[in-house]
Design a protein around this motif. Structure first.
Motif, PDB file in Angstrom:
ATOM      1  N   ILE A  78       0.829  -1.216   0.000  1.00 41.48           N
ATOM      2  CA  ILE A  78       0.000   0.000   0.000  1.00 41.48           C
ATOM      3  C   ILE A  78       0.859   1.259   0.000  1.00 41.48           C
ATOM      4  O   ILE A  78       0.558   2.231  -0.707  1.00 41.48           O
ATOM      5  CB  ILE A  78      -0.945   0.025   1.232  1.00 41.48           C
ATOM      6  CG1 ILE A  78      -2.057  -1.019   1.085  1.00 41.48           C
ATOM      7  CG2 ILE A  78      -1.537   1.417   1.465  1.00 41.48           C
ATOM      8  CD1 ILE A  78      -2.844  -1.284   2.368  1.00 41.48           C
ATOM      9  N   ILE A  89       1.957   2.932  -3.309  1.00 41.75           N
ATOM     10  CA  ILE A  89       1.052   2.702  -4.440  1.00 41.75           C
ATOM     11  C   ILE A  89       1.001   3.891  -5.395  1.00 41.75           C
ATOM     12  O   ILE A  89       0.796   3.729  -6.597  1.00 41.75           O
ATOM     13  CB  ILE A  89      -0.368   2.318  -3.948  1.00 41.75           C
ATOM     14  CG1 ILE A  89      -1.154   1.607  -5.052  1.00 41.75           C
ATOM     15  CG2 ILE A  89      -1.117   3.535  -3.394  1.00 41.75           C
ATOM     16  CD1 ILE A  89      -2.383   0.868  -4.545  1.00 41.75           C
ATOM     17  N   PRO A 130      -0.359  -0.173  -9.816  1.00 41.66           N
ATOM     18  CA  PRO A 130      -1.709   0.425  -9.791  1.00 41.66           C
ATOM     19  C   PRO A 130      -1.687   1.944  -9.955  1.00 41.66           C
ATOM     20  O   PRO A 130      -2.524   2.502 -10.671  1.00 41.66           O
ATOM     21  CB  PRO A 130      -2.235   0.032  -8.398  1.00 41.66           C
ATOM     22  CG  PRO A 130      -1.461  -1.197  -8.032  1.00 41.66           C
ATOM     23  CD  PRO A 130      -0.099  -1.031  -8.651  1.00 41.66           C
ATOM     24  N   GLY A 131      -0.735   2.607  -9.324  1.00 39.48           N
ATOM     25  CA  GLY A 131      -0.622   4.059  -9.480  1.00 39.48           C
ATOM     26  C   GLY A 131      -0.323   4.435 -10.924  1.00 39.48           C
ATOM     27  O   GLY A 131      -0.910   5.383 -11.469  1.00 39.48           O
ATOM     28  N   ALA A 173      -3.421   4.168 -12.951  1.00 47.24           N
ATOM     29  CA  ALA A 173      -4.313   5.309 -12.695  1.00 47.24           C
ATOM     30  C   ALA A 173      -3.856   6.545 -13.475  1.00 47.24           C
ATOM     31  O   ALA A 173      -4.663   7.245 -14.086  1.00 47.24           O
ATOM     32  CB  ALA A 173      -4.373   5.603 -11.203  1.00 47.24           C
ATOM     33  N   ARG A 211      -9.790  13.421   3.246  1.00 44.48           N
ATOM     34  CA  ARG A 211     -10.862  12.708   3.932  1.00 44.48           C
ATOM     35  C   ARG A 211     -10.210  11.606   4.756  1.00 44.48           C
ATOM     36  O   ARG A 211      -9.043  11.294   4.587  1.00 44.48           O
ATOM     37  CB  ARG A 211     -11.883  12.150   2.937  1.00 44.48           C
ATOM     38  CG  ARG A 211     -11.295  11.378   1.765  1.00 44.48           C
ATOM     39  CD  ARG A 211     -12.391  10.958   0.784  1.00 44.48           C
ATOM     40  NE  ARG A 211     -11.818  10.381  -0.422  1.00 44.48           N
ATOM     41  CZ  ARG A 211     -12.518   9.728  -1.342  1.00 44.48           C
ATOM     42  NH1 ARG A 211     -13.824   9.564  -1.212  1.00 44.48           N
ATOM     43  NH2 ARG A 211     -11.933   9.229  -2.415  1.00 44.48           N
ATOM     44  N   VAL A 218      -6.888  -0.788  -1.633  1.00 46.55           N
ATOM     45  CA  VAL A 218      -6.247   0.480  -2.014  1.00 46.55           C
ATOM     46  C   VAL A 218      -5.999   0.526  -3.523  1.00 46.55           C
ATOM     47  O   VAL A 218      -6.012   1.594  -4.133  1.00 46.55           O
ATOM     48  CB  VAL A 218      -4.973   0.720  -1.184  1.00 46.55           C
ATOM     49  CG1 VAL A 218      -4.377   2.097  -1.498  1.00 46.55           C
ATOM     50  CG2 VAL A 218      -5.295   0.636   0.316  1.00 46.55           C
ATOM     51  N   ILE A 219      -5.818  -0.634  -4.136  1.00 46.13           N
ATOM     52  CA  ILE A 219      -5.764  -0.673  -5.606  1.00 46.13           C
ATOM     53  C   ILE A 219      -7.069  -0.106  -6.172  1.00 46.13           C
ATOM     54  O   ILE A 219      -7.066   0.744  -7.065  1.00 46.13           O
ATOM     55  CB  ILE A 219      -5.554  -2.122  -6.109  1.00 46.13           C
ATOM     56  CG1 ILE A 219      -4.100  -2.550  -5.900  1.00 46.13           C
ATOM     57  CG2 ILE A 219      -5.955  -2.263  -7.582  1.00 46.13           C
ATOM     58  CD1 ILE A 219      -3.813  -4.007  -6.275  1.00 46.13           C
ATOM     59  N   LEU A 222      -9.145   1.870  -4.723  1.00 48.18           N
ATOM     60  CA  LEU A 222      -9.187   3.299  -4.416  1.00 48.18           C
ATOM     61  C   LEU A 222      -8.389   4.114  -5.436  1.00 48.18           C
ATOM     62  O   LEU A 222      -8.898   5.093  -5.999  1.00 48.18           O
ATOM     63  CB  LEU A 222      -8.627   3.547  -3.011  1.00 48.18           C
ATOM     64  CG  LEU A 222      -8.431   5.017  -2.613  1.00 48.18           C
ATOM     65  CD1 LEU A 222      -9.773   5.737  -2.495  1.00 48.18           C
ATOM     66  CD2 LEU A 222      -7.645   5.129  -1.305  1.00 48.18           C
ATOM     67  N   VAL A 223      -7.154   3.720  -5.689  1.00 49.64           N
ATOM     68  CA  VAL A 223      -6.293   4.550  -6.533  1.00 49.64           C
ATOM     69  C   VAL A 223      -6.791   4.539  -7.981  1.00 49.64           C
ATOM     70  O   VAL A 223      -6.694   5.546  -8.693  1.00 49.64           O
ATOM     71  CB  VAL A 223      -4.809   4.116  -6.422  1.00 49.64           C
ATOM     72  CG1 VAL A 223      -4.490   2.870  -7.226  1.00 49.64           C
ATOM     73  CG2 VAL A 223      -3.884   5.255  -6.841  1.00 49.64           C
ATOM     74  N   GLY A 254     -11.113   5.574  -7.602  1.00 53.12           N
ATOM     75  CA  GLY A 254     -11.374   6.862  -6.965  1.00 53.12           C
ATOM     76  C   GLY A 254     -12.024   6.787  -5.603  1.00 53.12           C
ATOM     77  O   GLY A 254     -12.079   7.787  -4.893  1.00 53.12           O
ATOM     78  N   ASP A 255     -12.572   5.642  -5.247  1.00 50.33           N
ATOM     79  CA  ASP A 255     -13.196   5.493  -3.924  1.00 50.33           C
ATOM     80  C   ASP A 255     -12.884   4.122  -3.345  1.00 50.33           C
ATOM     81  O   ASP A 255     -12.622   3.173  -4.099  1.00 50.33           O
ATOM     82  CB  ASP A 255     -14.725   5.654  -4.023  1.00 50.33           C
ATOM     83  CG  ASP A 255     -15.138   7.100  -3.833  1.00 50.33           C
ATOM     84  OD1 ASP A 255     -14.750   7.701  -2.805  1.00 50.33           O
ATOM     85  OD2 ASP A 255     -15.813   7.630  -4.739  1.00 50.33           O
ATOM     86  N   LEU A 256     -12.977   4.008  -2.030  1.00 47.72           N
ATOM     87  CA  LEU A 256     -12.772   2.709  -1.397  1.00 47.72           C
ATOM     88  C   LEU A 256     -13.915   1.775  -1.773  1.00 47.72           C
ATOM     89  O   LEU A 256     -15.061   2.204  -1.918  1.00 47.72           O
ATOM     90  CB  LEU A 256     -12.677   2.871   0.123  1.00 47.72           C
ATOM     91  CG  LEU A 256     -11.323   3.427   0.590  1.00 47.72           C
ATOM     92  CD1 LEU A 256     -11.400   3.877   2.041  1.00 47.72           C
ATOM     93  CD2 LEU A 256     -10.214   2.383   0.421  1.00 47.72           C
TER      94      LEU A 256
END
Lengths: 258, 258, 258, 258
Positions: free
Chosen positions: C60, C63, C223-224, C227, C255, D37-38, D40-41, D44-46
């Motif tokens: 994590i 990422i 993953p980053g 994105a 948040r 977290v993948i 999320l990134v 855009g959201d959990l």
């Protein structure tokens, strides 16, 4: 022989010979130029004199274009992380997509559309050009190979067609691309015929299949990418921030062949 | 000008000019060969006549070596997944590491070790060669550039040195590599001087910096990789199992220059 | 069976099964987390509870790090040429070299040098740290993993060691890296222990071999990079000039987890 | 601020914070799984609980498939030349094209065509499936995601849909893909729904945009590619001939979770 046996028609290698498209490599060495053997390995036969001249020219013309192109930016960025030369150069080649070099093949396909109009409708190249621009405009498509961010006149295009003229090389793709250039100029919105567009026309008239065209841009630019990678290694600090426009030139001042 | 301003010494581009190491590109087009402009962009100056001949030769000699090399296997495997030409070629370049093409630079460094023995100890090239082999053997290292899986005599090496002889080109690296070849033969365990070893010597005597040497192998082989990728696209089924040794040649039978 | 027969110890595939390191993949699906199966496939066995927690954390923590890293710059530049997602991501991975992510393995090797001092000379970790810094300084080498362009305190390092503390995970590499951090602070020239250095210590104490360490950075950052590539495709103009520092953030405001 | 200023909405980095889509990274560490977290990134959201379970599953299911896939063959071939881990892994990703992993997105697009039939013509999913197969057959197109070289039943597909059932996850894409599976079976020419096809359906119903879908295959397979590259480095001779089918498995015998 297994059931996975396969054949290639490019190079025959035995313990005592290496034949490129049939020619022993040691015969080619010292008698041919690199560009001529490039044509041999890719197209299957040695080029004639005119083709040789055009291929040397096409490979020279895009050998480098300074720090602006994304392939150069990428090669320098990857090099600055400590990558080796081959990884850096590979990353530069991976930039040669639709928007960077893709106009060679893209323009060729548009020229084929134009030539089809000439044939199917029995109209002149000039009329087909006007019609093609109109069709593309209505479909919301640009004709690849026209327009350049920097050059209003692309000095490479001028010289490439000059050489075609000197050796009397012409063909339908060249005719079509020139008709398009004229049609844009006549429309009051002139668009530079850039070197990629011109190259698509010449390669088309040389009989190069479309899926090989971008290969000429790769072969041409790899030396430039190597030069930029090694300069980055030799002159620059690792991990520097590479500004995409704020750069200058501090090399040899303008000089000329004798 | 920002604080990230930087300079390159390779190419100067303005709206009206593209100067490669100072020369307007349109002057180079039609008057120089591709190999000569490669030397210009990479080394900074146009090559003289002998250098031109050697560079054409070095770029031709390794233009392809059939399906065996891992770069060719990789290019064909990546192509068979539906990759585009540029991605496939990039993957081939990513194979050019220590064990594939790396012997050009590797041999050069060994030659430098040998030349240092000559200078430091005032011994002959032949004596230094015997001593260097002994030192490397004790350190458990091989001298890169000697030995070949397939060729007992590498026809490319023979021809490269023949051309060097014809134009009277010689130097310490060539002397050293020949002394090593002789020392291996005299030892009763002859080892082929392969084309990479020979190339490291010639490029060294031409003054090419070591971190540029592998670039010559890249530039030379990219045309071959392009040919294999396009042949794979045109002739083969996607996702085929590519046998690494069970392949043949079904191209042009042996032919010769006139 | 041919004379080229070879074995792998990672995955057994037959028409009816896919066993990852012995476990049927369908048993892992739905019962394990991705990070746990990553550990299985790479290290050969399922992780225990503490290892699981640390691996989730390590994957994590890096990422993404915004637009600054060269891997992100490169992915965006390659994407902007019209490249597909896989080519763009591959180019980003090709940036993960000595100066970008390399400090994970680099720091581990330095820690091993320090631990060797402790063992060979029977001195404390703190004394070994002071001595190691001195040795490296005299050899003109930096200790990888210390210092960060941006973060005076790396919040990821703080949190990683907090988690180690919570689960009672410790080892010689962690002890050594903390001793180095203290020694730098005591010297009056404090240097941030960055997340790569901390990760090298934790992975070392988890028994990860050095040649696998950079793999954790790759897996974490892919993953980053995906994105950023997709955002570039979706939001940006092709072939834009990508400024390396003049960018902002217009996403979700800060948040917090409930 | 320059005229090249740009924004990203992924990660905000300042000297004291690293916020991933708004969440401070140190809050995510230790509380979330990597897969969460993948999501999320990238999205855009959990993810909610069901999505988390599906994403863990999807990332696990294709983590490796042994030595057969071209990405594995390529990674091993590139590794055997002496390439570093990152270059080898990048070459494997460059294999993830139309014929290797491309069926995830490809199947999704076909499912969308089928769903359009349901909506436009007011017919059932089963009728739409029969009609879609007929349409594709007439256009000479295959429906991506159906058929597998090796698996008559893909155990991963079975398990993925079992998990969907357990958590009550369903949607139009899943309905459509199951209708297609049934239609193929009813036609007397049953075709395996392979894991890529099934994944395209589930990702579609999770709302993943098509241009992100292949990213899940990349993230999933990168750990497997790393394992193969390191095994090649550790166990195999450089430059070996890598047989594409004559390999076995000598790892852990079959074992099961408790």
């Amino acid at each position: 022989m297994t059931d996975m046996h396969w054949d290639n028609a490019i190079t025959e290698v035995t313990p005592t010979k290496i034949n490129i498209r049939g020619y022993p490599v040691q015969e080619l060495m010292g008698r041919m130029t690199f560009a001529q053997v490039i044509w041999l390995v890719i197209m299957g036969d040695l080029p004639d004199e005119n083709t040789s001249k055009l291929i040397e020219t096409i490979l020279i013309q895009t050998i480098d274009h300074g720090p602006a192109p994304p392939s150069c930016q990428t090669v320098r960025c990857v090099t600055s992380t400590g990558a080796n030369l081959q990884t850096a150069v590979a990353s530069g080649i991976m930039c040669m997509n639709r928007f960077h070099g893709g106009a060679i093949e893209g323009c060729f396909h548009a020229l084929q559309d134009g030539i089809k109009l000439v044939r199917d409708e029995g109209i002149s190249f000039d009329d087909a050009a006007v019609k093609l621009i109109d069709i593309y405009r209505k479909e919301g498509k640009r004709i690849p190979g026209f327009g350049h961010q920097l050059h209003k006149i692309d000095p490479r295009t001028v010289r490439l067609f000059e050489i075609c003229g000197e050796i009397g090389f012409d063909g339908d793709n060249i005719r079509m691309v020139k008709a398009l250039e004229k049609a844009f100029a006549d429309s009051g919105k002139p668009l530079t015929l850039n070197i990629n567009g011109a190259t698509g026309a010449v390669l088309g008239d040389l009989g190069v299949p479309p899926n090989l065209m971008s290969g000429f841009f790769m072969m041409s630019r790899v030396p430039g990418l190597i030069a930029h990678s090694v300069e980055e290694m030799d002159r620059m600090r690792p991990m520097r921030k590479i500004h995409p426009t704020d750069y200058g030139y501090d090399g040899e001042p303008e000089r000329h062949l004798e």
